[in-house]
Motif scaffolding. Structure first.
Motif, PDB file in Angstrom:
ATOM      1  N   SER A 218      60.119  20.381  28.735  1.00  0.00           N
ATOM      2  CA  SER A 218      60.568  19.072  28.285  1.00  0.00           C
ATOM      3  C   SER A 218      59.681  18.514  27.175  1.00  0.00           C
ATOM      4  CB  SER A 218      60.582  18.097  29.472  1.00  0.00           C
ATOM      5  OG  SER A 218      60.980  16.803  29.067  1.00  0.00           O
ATOM      6  N   PHE A 219      60.270  18.241  26.033  1.00  0.00           N
ATOM      7  CA  PHE A 219      59.569  17.552  24.946  1.00  0.00           C
ATOM      8  C   PHE A 219      59.331  16.108  25.355  1.00  0.00           C
ATOM      9  CE2 PHE A 219      60.253  14.874  21.062  1.00  0.00           C
ATOM     10  CZ  PHE A 219      59.013  15.110  20.483  1.00  0.00           C
ATOM     11  N   ALA A 220      58.092  15.630  25.201  1.00  0.00           N
ATOM     12  CA  ALA A 220      57.747  14.278  25.648  1.00  0.00           C
ATOM     13  C   ALA A 220      56.977  13.519  24.573  1.00  0.00           C
ATOM     14  CB  ALA A 220      56.930  14.345  26.933  1.00  0.00           C
ATOM     15  N   GLY A 221      57.213  13.864  23.292  1.00  0.00           N
ATOM     16  CA  GLY A 221      56.401  13.289  22.228  1.00  0.00           C
ATOM     17  C   GLY A 221      57.123  12.358  21.276  1.00  0.00           C
ATOM     18  N   LEU A 222      58.245  11.788  21.692  1.00  0.00           N
ATOM     19  CA  LEU A 222      59.002  10.918  20.802  1.00  0.00           C
ATOM     20  C   LEU A 222      58.153   9.737  20.342  1.00  0.00           C
ATOM     21  CD1 LEU A 222      61.761  10.276  19.490  1.00  0.00           C
ATOM     22  CD2 LEU A 222      62.304   8.950  21.549  1.00  0.00           C
ATOM     23  N   GLY A 223      57.954   9.626  19.041  1.00  0.00           N
ATOM     24  CA  GLY A 223      57.211   8.510  18.472  1.00  0.00           C
ATOM     25  C   GLY A 223      55.709   8.584  18.634  1.00  0.00           C
ATOM     26  N   ARG A 224      55.179   9.672  19.192  1.00  0.00           N
ATOM     27  CA  ARG A 224      53.734   9.797  19.437  1.00  0.00           C
ATOM     28  C   ARG A 224      53.085  10.660  18.367  1.00  0.00           C
ATOM     29  NH1 ARG A 224      52.266  11.573  25.414  1.00  0.00           N
ATOM     30  NH2 ARG A 224      50.210  11.013  24.563  1.00  0.00           N
ATOM     31  N   PRO A 225      51.905  10.289  17.882  1.00  0.00           N
ATOM     32  CA  PRO A 225      51.185  11.162  16.940  1.00  0.00           C
ATOM     33  C   PRO A 225      50.818  12.480  17.612  1.00  0.00           C
ATOM     34  CG  PRO A 225      50.239   8.944  16.985  1.00  0.00           C
ATOM     35  CD  PRO A 225      51.192   9.031  18.133  1.00  0.00           C
TER      36      PRO A 225
ATOM     37  N   VAL B 115      50.508  21.936  29.645  1.00  0.00           N
ATOM     38  CA  VAL B 115      50.754  20.798  28.754  1.00  0.00           C
ATOM     39  C   VAL B 115      50.402  21.217  27.343  1.00  0.00           C
ATOM     40  CG1 VAL B 115      50.183  18.421  28.181  1.00  0.00           C
ATOM     41  CG2 VAL B 115      50.212  19.150  30.585  1.00  0.00           C
ATOM     42  N   GLU B 116      51.322  21.032  26.420  1.00  0.00           N
ATOM     43  CA  GLU B 116      51.025  21.296  25.006  1.00  0.00           C
ATOM     44  C   GLU B 116      50.829  19.966  24.302  1.00  0.00           C
ATOM     45  OE1 GLU B 116      53.016  23.261  21.037  1.00  0.00           O
ATOM     46  OE2 GLU B 116      53.271  24.256  22.972  1.00  0.00           O
ATOM     47  N   SER B 117      49.634  19.784  23.740  1.00  0.00           N
ATOM     48  CA  SER B 117      49.301  18.495  23.130  1.00  0.00           C
ATOM     49  C   SER B 117      49.677  18.405  21.663  1.00  0.00           C
ATOM     50  CB  SER B 117      47.794  18.226  23.279  1.00  0.00           C
ATOM     51  OG  SER B 117      47.039  19.260  22.670  1.00  0.00           O
ATOM     52  N   SER B 118      50.207  19.486  21.069  1.00  0.00           N
ATOM     53  CA  SER B 118      50.551  19.429  19.643  1.00  0.00           C
ATOM     54  C   SER B 118      51.500  18.269  19.377  1.00  0.00           C
ATOM     55  CB  SER B 118      51.164  20.750  19.193  1.00  0.00           C
ATOM     56  OG  SER B 118      52.392  20.978  19.856  1.00  0.00           O
ATOM     57  N   LYS B 119      52.639  18.256  20.026  1.00  0.00           N
ATOM     58  CA  LYS B 119      53.577  17.122  19.957  1.00  0.00           C
ATOM     59  C   LYS B 119      54.033  16.751  21.363  1.00  0.00           C
ATOM     60  CE  LYS B 119      55.563  14.351  16.872  1.00  0.00           C
ATOM     61  NZ  LYS B 119      55.891  13.204  17.729  1.00  0.00           N
ATOM     62  N   TRP B 120      53.162  17.065  22.345  1.00  0.00           N
ATOM     63  CA  TRP B 120      53.329  16.613  23.714  1.00  0.00           C
ATOM     64  C   TRP B 120      54.581  17.210  24.373  1.00  0.00           C
ATOM     65  CZ3 TRP B 120      48.755  15.048  24.700  1.00  0.00           C
ATOM     66  CH2 TRP B 120      48.016  14.379  23.712  1.00  0.00           C
TER      67      TRP B 120
END
Length: 343
Positions: free
Chosen positions: A204-211, A328-333
């Motif tokens: 699941s991509f969880a990085g909407l709007g996050r740096p 957890v991938e922190s690149s784009k969460w």
């Protein structure tokens, strides 16, 4: 919409891994970088890592293709399968040997695989689980067995010719955090070999709007002399976000497969570094579960890490036991994880 996972249909038959050369301990790396062992321990806590390139010259001695092919061959041998039995290949990496031909096709060629779908995913720590997710879909579509792989080689992104004294801490820490390696798993549509059922997968991509929390750059002809760092992390954001995201993944997986915490025997937590992993496990606060970690001995090998954890898990996984893996991938969460059961 929440996907309800089919409790049958995908099994881990075997796992194989590959680490290059000899382990590089903190004393050796500290001498090269001009930093103390204590500094390395304070920042990452990792004891050793492996490099596919020479620390003194930067010469690449093992490519990602070399490592993935070695891991894949070991997985096939362990599963008791031949190249002709494999119907698809999925490989995930953040550091391909070249843009084209893909590392995935080169590995397939090395293993004698032909006339089958070959996919390459561009991903970081979530990549192995994304490859597993795609593999499950291909099995559901009618394939009988496939090979999923993940690996990374840091040679393009860590420059030993640079003066460590002139590097900012957030860049220097990458030289002690990361290592090289590869892993592979044979997936089957029936229980063979290790007979470990994949009960559920979260992706699941969880990085909407996050740096972005991490950036891995790529230089072309026009910007190869850029001063942009090849690797950059927002460690404050990672330290704040990853433990909480790990908890979310764990509970989302339990809900997806209908398990309680009492049903989980083994936990494969995120493997950012030894110190970060310890912090995550403490934050998750799951009682009576056995932790399966490897990062203190291997360094952060990116896409290879879940396979290295699985290799440690399988000899300990008794019939009927269950395991949850969290990445957890922190690149784009990106939130990923998997639920396994020995049948």
């Amino acid at each position: 919409m929440t996907r309800i996972d089919d409790p049958a249909g995908a099994y881990l038959a075997a796992v194989g891994t590959a680490l290059p050369g000899e382990p590089v301990d903190n004393a050796t790396l500290g001498r090269l970088l001009g930093v103390s062992e204590e500094w390395i321990d304070i920042f990452v806590g990792t004891r050793a890592r492996y490099f596919a390139w020479d620390l003194e010259t930067g010469e690449v001695r093992r490519t990602l293709v070399d490592l993935c092919a070695e891991a894949g061959a070991r997985a096939l041998e362990s599963a008791g399968l031949e190249a002709a039995d494999i119907e698809f290949v999925v490989l995930s990496t953040a550091t391909p040997d070249a843009l084209l031909p893909t590392t995935a096709t080169q590995v397939a060629d090395r293993l004698g695989l032909d006339h089958l779908p070959v996919y390459q995913l561009q991903a970081g720590c979530s990549g192995a689980v994304q490859a597993l997710d795609l593999g499950r879909s291909l099995l559901a579509g009618g394939a009988g067995a496939g090979l999923v792989l993940g690996g990374d080689v840091t040679a393009r992104h860590l420059d030993v010719r640079r003066d460590p004294a002139r590097m900012p801490t957030e860049e220097l820490v990458n030289y002690v955090l990361f290592g090289d390696g590869a892993g592979a798993a044979v997936l089957t549509d029936e229980p063979l070999g290790e007979r470990v059922a994949v009960r559920g997968v979260l992706n699941s991509f969880a990085g909407l709007g996050r740096p972005a929390g991490q950036t891995v750059d790529w230089y072309g002809v026009s910007d190869r002399h850029s001063e942009r760092p090849m690797l950059a992390e927002d460690y404050k954001a990672i330290e704040e976000s990853v433990p909480a995201m790990a908890v979310e993944i764990f509970w989302e997986l339990l809900d997806r497969v209908g398990w309680s915490t009492a049903d989980v025997d083994h936990l494969l937590p995120p493997q950012l570094s030894e110190r970060m992993t310890a912090r995550i496990v403490e934050h998750m606060a799951i009682p009576s579960v056995h932790e399966v970690s490897c990062v203190s001995d291997t360094g952060n090998t990116g896409n290879a890490l879940p396979f290295l954890q699985l290799e440690r898990l399988l000899p300990q996984l008794a019939d009927g036991q269950r395991a949850i893996g969290v990445t957890v991938e922190s690149s784009k969460w990106i939130k990923t994880g998997f639920a396994l059961e020995k049948v």
